[in-house]
Every structure is written in structure tokens, then in C-alpha cells.
Design a protein around this motif. Structure first.
Motif, PDB file in Angstrom:
ATOM      1  N   LEU A  29      36.712  44.175  32.605  1.00  0.00           N
ATOM      2  CA  LEU A  29      38.169  43.627  32.325  1.00  0.00           C
ATOM      3  C   LEU A  29      39.175  45.237  33.031  1.00  0.00           C
ATOM      4  O   LEU A  29      41.079  43.676  32.712  1.00  0.00           O
ATOM      5  N   SER A  30      38.733  45.532  33.301  1.00  0.00           N
ATOM      6  CA  SER A  30      40.508  47.040  33.847  1.00  0.00           C
ATOM      7  C   SER A  30      40.452  45.730  35.460  1.00  0.00           C
ATOM      8  O   SER A  30      41.299  45.535  35.982  1.00  0.00           O
ATOM      9  N   VAL A  31      39.567  45.262  35.612  1.00  0.00           N
ATOM     10  CA  VAL A  31      39.621  44.569  37.118  1.00  0.00           C
ATOM     11  C   VAL A  31      40.108  42.924  36.615  1.00  0.00           C
ATOM     12  O   VAL A  31      41.140  41.982  37.480  1.00  0.00           O
ATOM     13  N   PHE A  32      39.575  42.496  35.881  1.00  0.00           N
ATOM     14  CA  PHE A  32      40.579  40.639  35.350  1.00  0.00           C
ATOM     15  C   PHE A  32      41.602  41.221  35.038  1.00  0.00           C
ATOM     16  O   PHE A  32      42.942  40.562  35.618  1.00  0.00           O
ATOM     17  N   ASP A  33      42.334  42.155  34.718  1.00  0.00           N
ATOM     18  CA  ASP A  33      43.916  42.620  34.525  1.00  0.00           C
ATOM     19  C   ASP A  33      44.199  43.220  36.024  1.00  0.00           C
ATOM     20  O   ASP A  33      45.780  43.003  36.028  1.00  0.00           O
ATOM     21  N   GLU A  34      43.803  43.714  36.930  1.00  0.00           N
ATOM     22  CA  GLU A  34      43.629  44.029  38.215  1.00  0.00           C
ATOM     23  C   GLU A  34      44.564  42.823  38.902  1.00  0.00           C
ATOM     24  O   GLU A  34      45.809  42.909  39.866  1.00  0.00           O
ATOM     25  N   ILE A  35      43.553  41.664  39.124  1.00  0.00           N
ATOM     26  CA  ILE A  35      43.359  40.290  39.764  1.00  0.00           C
ATOM     27  C   ILE A  35      44.785  39.624  39.007  1.00  0.00           C
ATOM     28  O   ILE A  35      44.549  38.293  39.439  1.00  0.00           O
ATOM     29  N   GLY A  36      44.714  39.676  37.396  1.00  0.00           N
ATOM     30  CA  GLY A  36      45.261  38.528  37.773  1.00  0.00           C
ATOM     31  C   GLY A  36      44.651  37.128  36.154  1.00  0.00           C
ATOM     32  O   GLY A  36      44.861  36.311  35.809  1.00  0.00           O
ATOM     33  N   GLY A  37      43.365  37.532  35.356  1.00  0.00           N
ATOM     34  CA  GLY A  37      42.326  37.073  35.262  1.00  0.00           C
ATOM     35  C   GLY A  37      41.839  35.278  35.754  1.00  0.00           C
ATOM     36  O   GLY A  37      42.279  35.418  37.158  1.00  0.00           O
ATOM     37  N   PHE A  38      41.923  34.775  35.126  1.00  0.00           N
ATOM     38  CA  PHE A  38      41.394  32.746  35.426  1.00  0.00           C
ATOM     39  C   PHE A  38      42.414  32.230  35.586  1.00  0.00           C
ATOM     40  O   PHE A  38      43.434  32.346  34.614  1.00  0.00           O
ATOM     41  N   ILE A  95      36.959  27.448  38.645  1.00  0.00           N
ATOM     42  CA  ILE A  95      37.130  28.727  37.954  1.00  0.00           C
ATOM     43  C   ILE A  95      37.121  30.309  38.214  1.00  0.00           C
ATOM     44  O   ILE A  95      37.590  31.155  38.279  1.00  0.00           O
ATOM     45  N   ASP A  96      35.386  29.810  38.084  1.00  0.00           N
ATOM     46  CA  ASP A  96      34.391  31.208  38.798  1.00  0.00           C
ATOM     47  C   ASP A  96      34.936  31.322  39.722  1.00  0.00           C
ATOM     48  O   ASP A  96      34.902  32.622  40.537  1.00  0.00           O
ATOM     49  N   ILE A  97      35.037  30.319  40.406  1.00  0.00           N
ATOM     50  CA  ILE A  97      35.072  30.514  42.183  1.00  0.00           C
ATOM     51  C   ILE A  97      36.336  31.309  43.081  1.00  0.00           C
ATOM     52  O   ILE A  97      36.556  32.101  43.358  1.00  0.00           O
ATOM     53  N   ASP A  98      37.528  30.598  42.558  1.00  0.00           N
ATOM     54  CA  ASP A  98      38.285  31.301  41.827  1.00  0.00           C
ATOM     55  C   ASP A  98      38.374  33.062  42.247  1.00  0.00           C
ATOM     56  O   ASP A  98      38.832  33.723  42.310  1.00  0.00           O
ATOM     57  N   PHE A  99      38.146  32.870  40.425  1.00  0.00           N
ATOM     58  CA  PHE A  99      38.745  34.115  40.398  1.00  0.00           C
ATOM     59  C   PHE A  99      37.050  35.787  41.461  1.00  0.00           C
ATOM     60  O   PHE A  99      37.878  36.527  41.048  1.00  0.00           O
ATOM     61  N   CYS A 100      36.321  35.125  41.212  1.00  0.00           N
ATOM     62  CA  CYS A 100      35.241  36.034  43.060  1.00  0.00           C
ATOM     63  C   CYS A 100      35.595  36.436  44.013  1.00  0.00           C
ATOM     64  O   CYS A 100      35.953  36.886  44.312  1.00  0.00           O
ATOM     65  N   LEU A 101      36.632  34.168  44.587  1.00  0.00           N
ATOM     66  CA  LEU A 101      37.461  35.237  45.810  1.00  0.00           C
ATOM     67  C   LEU A 101      38.445  35.981  45.368  1.00  0.00           C
ATOM     68  O   LEU A 101      38.645  37.019  46.751  1.00  0.00           O
ATOM     69  N   LYS A 102      39.332  35.781  44.216  1.00  0.00           N
ATOM     70  CA  LYS A 102      40.442  36.885  44.342  1.00  0.00           C
ATOM     71  C   LYS A 102      39.715  38.560  44.190  1.00  0.00           C
ATOM     72  O   LYS A 102      40.368  39.067  44.886  1.00  0.00           O
ATOM     73  N   ALA A 103      39.041  38.485  43.794  1.00  0.00           N
ATOM     74  CA  ALA A 103      37.659  39.825  43.116  1.00  0.00           C
ATOM     75  C   ALA A 103      37.940  40.664  44.706  1.00  0.00           C
ATOM     76  O   ALA A 103      37.828  41.838  44.942  1.00  0.00           O
ATOM     77  N   VAL A 104      37.265  39.485  45.170  1.00  0.00           N
ATOM     78  CA  VAL A 104      36.121  40.137  46.489  1.00  0.00           C
ATOM     79  C   VAL A 104      37.677  40.181  47.631  1.00  0.00           C
ATOM     80  O   VAL A 104      38.053  41.361  48.577  1.00  0.00           O
ATOM     81  N   ALA A 105      38.624  39.757  47.829  1.00  0.00           N
ATOM     82  CA  ALA A 105      39.895  39.736  47.773  1.00  0.00           C
ATOM     83  C   ALA A 105      40.390  40.922  47.412  1.00  0.00           C
ATOM     84  O   ALA A 105      40.869  41.614  48.769  1.00  0.00           O
ATOM     85  N   ALA A 106      40.445  41.802  46.663  1.00  0.00           N
ATOM     86  CA  ALA A 106      40.949  42.895  46.403  1.00  0.00           C
ATOM     87  C   ALA A 106      40.165  44.074  46.371  1.00  0.00           C
ATOM     88  O   ALA A 106      40.283  45.150  46.067  1.00  0.00           O
ATOM     89  N   ASN A 107      39.173  43.414  47.156  1.00  0.00           N
ATOM     90  CA  ASN A 107      37.681  44.905  47.340  1.00  0.00           C
ATOM     91  C   ASN A 107      37.196  44.779  46.325  1.00  0.00           C
ATOM     92  O   ASN A 107      36.208  46.228  45.736  1.00  0.00           O
ATOM     93  N   LYS A 108      37.122  44.207  45.729  1.00  0.00           N
ATOM     94  CA  LYS A 108      35.366  44.332  44.366  1.00  0.00           C
ATOM     95  C   LYS A 108      34.967  43.796  44.648  1.00  0.00           C
ATOM     96  O   LYS A 108      34.639  43.180  45.008  1.00  0.00           O
ATOM     97  N   THR A 109      33.475  44.312  44.267  1.00  0.00           N
ATOM     98  CA  THR A 109      32.306  43.503  45.150  1.00  0.00           C
ATOM     99  C   THR A 109      31.629  42.883  42.716  1.00  0.00           C
ATOM    100  O   THR A 109      32.051  43.131  41.962  1.00  0.00           O
ATOM    101  N   ILE A 110      30.935  41.764  43.540  1.00  0.00           N
ATOM    102  CA  ILE A 110      30.376  40.555  42.350  1.00  0.00           C
ATOM    103  C   ILE A 110      28.537  41.206  42.867  1.00  0.00           C
ATOM    104  O   ILE A 110      28.273  40.765  43.586  1.00  0.00           O
ATOM    105  N   ILE A 111      27.856  41.246  41.777  1.00  0.00           N
ATOM    106  CA  ILE A 111      26.364  42.274  41.650  1.00  0.00           C
ATOM    107  C   ILE A 111      25.595  41.087  40.967  1.00  0.00           C
ATOM    108  O   ILE A 111      26.200  40.476  39.473  1.00  0.00           O
ATOM    109  N   ILE A 112      24.905  40.757  41.139  1.00  0.00           N
ATOM    110  CA  ILE A 112      23.696  39.878  40.397  1.00  0.00           C
ATOM    111  C   ILE A 112      22.843  41.437  40.228  1.00  0.00           C
ATOM    112  O   ILE A 112      22.730  41.504  40.903  1.00  0.00           O
TER     113      ILE A 112
END
Length: 282
Positions: A149-158, A167-184
Motif C-alpha cells: 500500500l505504500s507503493v500503491f500510494d506512491e505511484i497513484g494506484g490503479f 489494469i494489472d499491466i498498467d499498475f505493474c509497468l508504473k511500479a517498475v518505472a518507479a524502480n519497484k519490483t514485482i515478485i512471484i
């Protein structure tokens, strides 16, 4: 072991009888459980949910389908108001299997400011990952995600302009562009289906595909084109989305029973992308 505060949201639309059983696979790991109603629920189902989950249950939504983004963004705000650090986003037809407790326990090991999403491996009738480790990926589907939720607020949510699809693609691309990681984290798995399966056959040829309603093609084409137009969608991912759209185009023309209607909605989706029309199709 230190546990993070997790609130889960299940967005329901005319749910089936397996809803409560599916929720039971992960509800014990949640501090609160949000049921977001994109359609009305029977009084019997509401009573069963209230009896089973008692003080943990939060019922939200007025029964009108306002889209996934609206439901997810609103649920994130409620989760934060309840002191949550992570939001679990679930489809009504999905459930957990495997080392589920480890999956939820280990989320505390991740840097909440640096990790945007932790997701289990997805298992469908079409594919399944087989591994026992965690790995970084550029994008994951929405269901089963633990969203920081801290990253959610930082990048502006969905994106509130996306009713469904992308929706999921756009959120993940925004996160990666902000130097965040997506982990499976593949020690746990999420069992779900991507949609209604249809079999096309001609003589000895059989082809199984996921069928979409014509209006779904509208959202797929419009939203994917919007994503490709954004500066955080890099060239490699644009090629990936183009391949998806070409496959959807071929499928809609060759295999879908409502070809003309699908073609009309695809054209509307492209037209609305060009004219920057947003939200729910009218």
C-alpha cells in the motif's frame, strides 16, 4: 515470526456457490476481509459470510458494477484506514494451494517501499509454473496479488479510467518505472481460470480458446492501446502487447460466434482510444 497486516478484497459479480470455499483457502491469514459487491448478493450468501467471518468481514459496494479499478482503489483506502500494509486482491473464482502460510509469512521479509507486488504462481488448465523459489517478473495478473500500500500510494494506484482489462499491466509497468519490483513466490499457487473455454473443431482439428464477449474486446483493444501510448511502457513490452492484440484479432474473426459484433466493438475501442474516451463503454 513478524507478521504484516494484510487486508484482502474479493470483487464479486454474480458469484457461484464456491465463493465461501474459495475464500476459506486464505481468509485465516487476513486481518480484514472486504467483499466488494459489483452485483447484488442473496441474503442467504450474506448471512453465510457474516456467520463465518464475523468481525473480520467488511461488505462494500452498492451492487452496481463500477469497474475493477474503482473497487480496488476504494478497497485500498479502506485497507489503509484499517492499518493494513498490504492489500490482497482476489477474484471470486480463485483459491490458494501449496505453502500458503509461508507465502503470507514471508511477505514480512520484503521491503514494502521497494516491492510493489508479491504474487503466487498461477495455475490454470492452460499453464502452470513449476518452481519453489521467488523470482522477479515485469508483470502479474491481478488475482492473488499482495500489493504494497505504500507503493500503491506512491505511484497513484490503479488507473480509474480502466473499467476492466489492462489494469494489472498498467499498475505493474508504473511500479517498475518507479524502480519497484514485482515478485512471484512460487511456493504457493493460485488456482483459477482465465475465462470461458470454448472448443472450435473442423474435421480432425480441435482448437481450445478462451472466449470473450464482444464488449470485452472493446476494453482489451482500447486499454492496451492506451498503455502502449504511455511513456513508461517500454519497447519490448509494446511488442508483447501488439502480439496479444494480433492474436485477439485473429481469434475474434476466426473462432468467436459473434464475429460481427466483436469486430464492431474492436473498432469502437480503437476509435475511443484515438478520441481519448475513457471509463465504461457507453
Amino acid at each position: 515470526m513478524k507478521r504484516c497486516s494484510v487486508v484482502g478484497v474479493v470483487i464479486v459479480y454474480n458469484p457461484g456457490e464456491m465463493l465461501i470455499n474459495n475464500i476459506s483457502s486464505y481468509a485465516c491469514y487476513l486481518d480484514k476481509l472486504i467483499i466488494w459487491m459489483n452485483s447484488s448478493l442473496s441474503s442467504c450468501l450474506v448471512k453465510d459470510l457474516a456467520d463465518k467471518y464475523k468481525d473480520k468481514l467488511i461488505l462494500l459496494g452498492d451492487g452496481e458494477n463500477k469497474g475493477l479499478s474503482f473497487a480496488l482503489n476504494s478497497s485500498a483506502k479502506v485497507a489503509e484506514d484499517n492499518g493494513a500494509q498490504w492489500l490482497l486482491t482476489m477474484d471470486q473464482d480463485s483459491y490458494f494451494s501449496g505453502e500458503v502460510g509461508v507465502f503470507f509469512d514471508r511477505v514480512a521479509d520484503h521491503d514494502q517501499s521497494g516491492v510493489a507486488v508479491v504474487c503466487p504462481r498461477h495455475v490454470t488448465s492452460a499453464y502452470a509454473f513449476e518452481n519453489d523459489r521467488a523470482r522477479n517478473v515485469p508483470w502479474v495478473m491481478t488475482s492473488g496479488n499482495l500489493v504494497s500500500l505504500s507503493v500503491f500510494d506512491e505511484i497513484g494506484g490503479f488507473d480509474p479510467d480502466f473499467f476492466i482489462d489492462g489494469i494489472d499491466i498498467d499498475f505493474c509497468l508504473k511500479a517498475v518505472a518507479a524502480n519497484k519490483t514485482i515478485i512471484i513466490d512460487e511456493r504457493a499457487c493460485l488456482i483459477h481460470e482465465l475465462g470461458e473455454k470454448t472448443v472450435w473443431s473442423f474435421w480432425f482439428i480441435r482448437y481450445q480458446y478462451v472466449s470473450h464477449s464482444p464488449v470485452r474486446y472493446y476494453y482489451i483493444f482500447r486499454n492496451y492501446l492506451v498503455i502502449m501510448s504511455r511513456n513508461y511502457c517500454h519497447a519490448r513490452f509494446k511488442r508483447f502487447l501488439i502480439i496479444i492484440l494480433v492474436k485477439q484479432l485473429v481469434k475474434s474473426f476466426m473462432f468467436e460466434p459473434r464475429r460481427f459484433s466483436s469486430a464492431m466493438y474492436i473498432c469502437r475501442g480503437v476509435f475511443d482510444f484515438i478520441n481519448k474516451n475513457k471509463g465504461k463503454v457507453r
